[in-house]
Enzyme design. Structure first.
Site, PDB file in Angstrom:
ATOM      1  N   TYR A   1       2.727  -6.390   6.263  1.00 37.94           N
ATOM      2  CA  TYR A   1       3.437  -6.399   4.985  1.00 37.94           C
ATOM      3  C   TYR A   1       4.277  -5.133   4.848  1.00 37.94           C
ATOM      4  CZ  TYR A   1      -0.691  -9.268   3.720  1.00 37.94           C
ATOM      5  OH  TYR A   1      -1.720 -10.174   3.656  1.00 37.94           O
TER       6      TYR A   1
ATOM      7  N   SER B   1      -0.213  -4.158   7.898  1.00 31.52           N
ATOM      8  CA  SER B   1       0.712  -3.383   7.069  1.00 31.52           C
ATOM      9  C   SER B   1       1.756  -2.681   7.921  1.00 31.52           C
ATOM     10  CB  SER B   1      -0.088  -2.341   6.271  1.00 31.52           C
ATOM     11  OG  SER B   1       0.773  -1.405   5.644  1.00 31.52           O
TER      12      SER B   1
ATOM     13  N   PHE C   1      -8.014 -10.615   3.423  1.00 29.92           N
ATOM     14  CA  PHE C   1      -7.329  -9.573   2.653  1.00 29.92           C
ATOM     15  C   PHE C   1      -8.271  -8.409   2.351  1.00 29.92           C
ATOM     16  CE2 PHE C   1      -3.387 -11.526   1.586  1.00 29.92           C
ATOM     17  CZ  PHE C   1      -3.609 -12.874   1.321  1.00 29.92           C
TER      18      PHE C   1
ATOM     19  N   ARG D   1       6.289  13.823  -1.623  1.00 25.76           N
ATOM     20  CA  ARG D   1       4.858  13.510  -1.482  1.00 25.76           C
ATOM     21  C   ARG D   1       4.500  13.645  -0.013  1.00 25.76           C
ATOM     22  NH1 ARG D   1       2.639   7.601  -3.293  1.00 25.76           N
ATOM     23  NH2 ARG D   1       3.950   6.961  -1.531  1.00 25.76           N
TER      24      ARG D   1
ATOM     25  N   TYR E   1      -6.586   4.967   6.167  1.00 26.23           N
ATOM     26  CA  TYR E   1      -6.275   3.578   5.759  1.00 26.23           C
ATOM     27  C   TYR E   1      -5.370   2.945   6.823  1.00 26.23           C
ATOM     28  CZ  TYR E   1      -3.421  -0.137   4.014  1.00 26.23           C
ATOM     29  OH  TYR E   1      -2.736  -1.314   3.934  1.00 26.23           O
TER      30      TYR E   1
ATOM     31  N   ARG F   1      12.424   1.855   1.130  1.00 29.87           N
ATOM     32  CA  ARG F   1      11.377   0.911   1.497  1.00 29.87           C
ATOM     33  C   ARG F   1      11.918  -0.510   1.417  1.00 29.87           C
ATOM     34  NH1 ARG F   1       9.559   5.110   2.422  1.00 29.87           N
ATOM     35  NH2 ARG F   1       7.492   6.025   2.004  1.00 29.87           N
TER      36      ARG F   1
ATOM     37  N   LYS G   1      -5.954  -0.332   9.810  1.00 27.32           N
ATOM     38  CA  LYS G   1      -5.108  -1.508  10.083  1.00 27.32           C
ATOM     39  C   LYS G   1      -4.775  -1.579  11.574  1.00 27.32           C
ATOM     40  CE  LYS G   1      -4.950  -3.247   5.990  1.00 27.32           C
ATOM     41  NZ  LYS G   1      -5.643  -4.529   5.728  1.00 27.32           N
TER      42      LYS G   1
ATOM     43  N   LYS H   1      -7.353  -0.019   0.035  1.00 26.73           N
ATOM     44  CA  LYS H   1      -5.950   0.160   0.456  1.00 26.73           C
ATOM     45  C   LYS H   1      -5.272   1.408  -0.106  1.00 26.73           C
ATOM     46  CE  LYS H   1      -3.387  -1.753  -3.115  1.00 26.73           C
ATOM     47  NZ  LYS H   1      -1.995  -1.488  -3.197  1.00 26.73           N
TER      48      LYS H   1
ATOM     49  N   LEU I   1       4.754   2.750  -6.534  1.00 24.61           N
ATOM     50  CA  LEU I   1       5.944   2.978  -7.356  1.00 24.61           C
ATOM     51  C   LEU I   1       6.099   1.998  -8.505  1.00 24.61           C
ATOM     52  CD1 LEU I   1       8.690   4.412  -7.853  1.00 24.61           C
ATOM     53  CD2 LEU I   1       9.703   2.744  -6.252  1.00 24.61           C
TER      54      LEU I   1
HETATM   55  C1  WQD Z   1       7.035   3.799  -2.389  1.00 25.63           C
HETATM   56  C2  WQD Z   1       8.081   4.884  -2.597  1.00 25.63           C
HETATM   57  C3  WQD Z   1       7.193   7.097  -2.800  1.00 25.63           C
HETATM   58  C4  WQD Z   1       5.155   6.546  -6.614  1.00 25.63           C
HETATM   59  C5  WQD Z   1       1.868   2.365   0.374  1.00 25.63           C
HETATM   60  C6  WQD Z   1       0.989   2.205   1.572  1.00 25.63           C
HETATM   61  C7  WQD Z   1       1.234   0.860   2.199  1.00 25.63           C
HETATM   62  C8  WQD Z   1       1.000  -0.191   1.158  1.00 25.63           C
HETATM   63  C9  WQD Z   1       1.955   0.018  -0.013  1.00 25.63           C
HETATM   64  C10 WQD Z   1      -1.236  -1.029   1.106  1.00 25.63           C
HETATM   65  C11 WQD Z   1       7.788   6.134  -1.789  1.00 25.63           C
HETATM   66  C12 WQD Z   1       7.882   6.671  -4.077  1.00 25.63           C
HETATM   67  C13 WQD Z   1       5.882   6.304  -5.459  1.00 25.63           C
HETATM   68  C14 WQD Z   1       5.649   7.450  -7.583  1.00 25.63           C
HETATM   69  C15 WQD Z   1       7.588   7.818  -6.222  1.00 25.63           C
HETATM   70  N1  WQD Z   1      -0.346  -0.133   0.708  1.00 25.63           N
HETATM   71  N2  WQD Z   1       7.079   6.936  -5.284  1.00 25.63           N
HETATM   72  N3  WQD Z   1       6.855   8.057  -7.347  1.00 25.63           N
HETATM   73  O1  WQD Z   1       3.798   4.707   0.120  1.00 25.63           O
HETATM   74  O2  WQD Z   1       5.598   3.016   0.776  1.00 25.63           O
HETATM   75  O3  WQD Z   1       3.203   2.339   0.814  1.00 25.63           O
HETATM   76  O4  WQD Z   1       1.664   1.325  -0.540  1.00 25.63           O
HETATM   77  O5  WQD Z   1      -1.053  -1.947   1.849  1.00 25.63           O
HETATM   78  O6  WQD Z   1       0.337   0.691   3.270  1.00 25.63           O
HETATM   79  O7  WQD Z   1       1.334   3.203   2.509  1.00 25.63           O
HETATM   80  O8  WQD Z   1       4.299   2.726  -1.360  1.00 25.63           O
HETATM   81  O9  WQD Z   1       4.700   2.464  -3.768  1.00 25.63           O
HETATM   82  O10 WQD Z   1       3.307   4.444  -2.954  1.00 25.63           O
HETATM   83  O11 WQD Z   1       5.751   4.424  -2.566  1.00 25.63           O
HETATM   84  O12 WQD Z   1       8.678   8.381  -6.030  1.00 25.63           O
HETATM   85  O13 WQD Z   1       5.032   7.716  -8.637  1.00 25.63           O
HETATM   86  O14 WQD Z   1       8.059   5.278  -3.958  1.00 25.63           O
HETATM   87  O15 WQD Z   1       7.502   8.451  -2.491  1.00 25.63           O
HETATM   88  O16 WQD Z   1       9.018   6.666  -1.335  1.00 25.63           O
HETATM   89  P1  WQD Z   1       4.284   3.319   0.124  1.00 25.63           P
HETATM   90  P2  WQD Z   1       4.446   3.516  -2.742  1.00 25.63           P
END
Ligand code: WQD
Length: 336
Positions: A178, A125, A81, A295, A150, A232, A154, A85, A201
């Site tokens: 994942y 990932s 792991f 974003r 990042y 997602r 992977k 990240k 999120l």
């Molecule tokens: C999810 C959704 C944001 C925060 C990333 C990495 C991935 C893995 C998981 C490591 C998106 C939205 C988020 C916020 C929001 N990391 N969002 N407001 O980007 O899908 O994946 O984290 O393994 O490799 O890429 O996850 O949780 O950042 O975002 O609206 O304050 O939530 O735009 O649509 P993401 P996330």
């Protein structure tokens, strides 16, 4: 009892996987540099399992440390792991990410070879897919140019493993891609511990509901999705942990020089607003959120086709999105 070295085993997914390995009759040996977690996770793991897992603090790039661990324990498999990240941070400090994420795999493979350790489960990932052209995503979906260093680490690690196994070193490898890990152990003794402002999120949602953050900003609601916000595949961390157990049990049946890759997700996509509403429903809290700008780099929608992991590993998710929100919220409240 089979001993499994878990690099990054005190982290969010690593700690939950340690519990599920123990429940499946395997003994975790944990290595973690504690750069993204803290040592009291080990005490929490003992509270959950009754077992004080062997723990080494250190860097997976430290070959002598890995050799010391292998000399002290009859390690029969490894889950790797340990990696940085944070997508955003990786664009600021790419060399740090390549050195840690790619370098540590190279060191680990060398030490596994020298110690006759044959089984490896690698933490990959869905980020390797970028924005898929066809949904849901299958393992045959072409990987795209990574959106971040990042994500590229992977992809590179997967390529290293494919090429290495082709050289017939005698190992058996599964890479697990994942989707979005969320939730926490139902005991609320372990969970996600974001250091500083959460990038992801769900921890941002729970910290907002706990009053730690003033409000959540939804990064765009003008996408081509059911409600305009991104989609997602949110997978409960305990389900994700169980996939690692199933992967090891499957590897035990395989011959040498084996490599395969599996998506790990629920097979369902949910929008950001659906996640917020699920959280509000299970917590009874009204979340303070606003709609903000998109974003940069965000994938618009992605979710997994889980046919392969269902049929080959016999793995299925047990927790729903609402279960994940409930467990995340209970974990946040347990932090005080
Ligand atoms: C999810 C959704 C944001 C925060 C990333 C990495 C991935 C893995 C998981 C490591 C998106 C939205 C988020 C916020 C929001 N990391 N969002 N407001 O980007 O899908 O994946 O984290 O393994 O490799 O890429 O996850 O949780 O950042 O975002 O609206 O304050 O939530 O735009 O649509 P993401 P996330």
């Amino acid at each position: 009892m089979k001993k499994i070295l878990i690099t990054g085993g005190a982290g969010y997914i690593g700690s939950h996987t340690a519990v599920e390995l123990w429940n499946a009759g395997m003994e975790p040996i944990i290595l973690d540099d504690l750069s993204n977690t803290n040592e009291d996770v080990l005490d929490r793991l003992k509270e959950i399992t009754g077992k004080q897992f062997v723990f080494y603090k250190g860097d997976c790039n430290d070959k002598s440390l890995l050799e010391k661990i292998c000399a002290a324990h009859q390690i029969e498999g490894v889950i790797h792991f340990a990696a940085f990240k944070a997508v955003g941070e990786s664009t600021q400090f790419p060399l740090k990410y390549y050195q840690n994420n790619v370098g540590s795999l190279l060191v680990l493979l060398q030490v596994m070879k020298e110690n006759g350790i044959h089984d490896l489960v690698f933490s990959s990932s869905c980020t390797v897919y970028g924005q898929p052209d066809v949904l849901p995503v299958t393992e045959a979906t072409p990987r795209k140019k990574a959106e971040s260093p990042y994500g590229n680490t992977k992809k590179i690690c997967e390529d290293i493993l494919v090429d290495y196994v082709k050289s017939k070193p005698g190992i058996r490898v599964i890479a697990l891609r994942y989707f979005n890990p969320v939730g926490a152990h139902p005991s609320s003794k372990i969970g996600e511990l974001p250091i500083g402002t959460p990038q992801n999120l769900v921890p941002f949602i729970t910290q907002t509901a706990a009053g730690i953050r003033e409000k959540l900003t939804v990064f765009g609601n003008d996408y081509d999705t059911s409600d305009g916000s991104c989609v997602r595949d949110y997978i409960h961390v305990v389900d994700l942990a169980d996939a690692h157990v199933k992967a090891f049990q499957y590897l035990a049946e395989k011959g040498a020089d084996f490599y395969d890759v599996f998506n790990v997700g629920t097979g369902n996509g949910n929008t950001v607003l659906e996640v917020i509403h699920a959280f509000e429903k299970v917590s009874g809290e009204k979340l303070n959120y606003v709609i903000g700008p998109r974003r940069p780099g965000d994938v618009v929608k992605t979710w997994a086709d889980t046919t392969k992991i269902n049929q080959v590993l016999g793995w299925y998710p047990k927790f729903s999105l609402e279960d994940s929100m409930r467990d995340s919220w209970n974990w946040q409240k347990s932090l005080g």
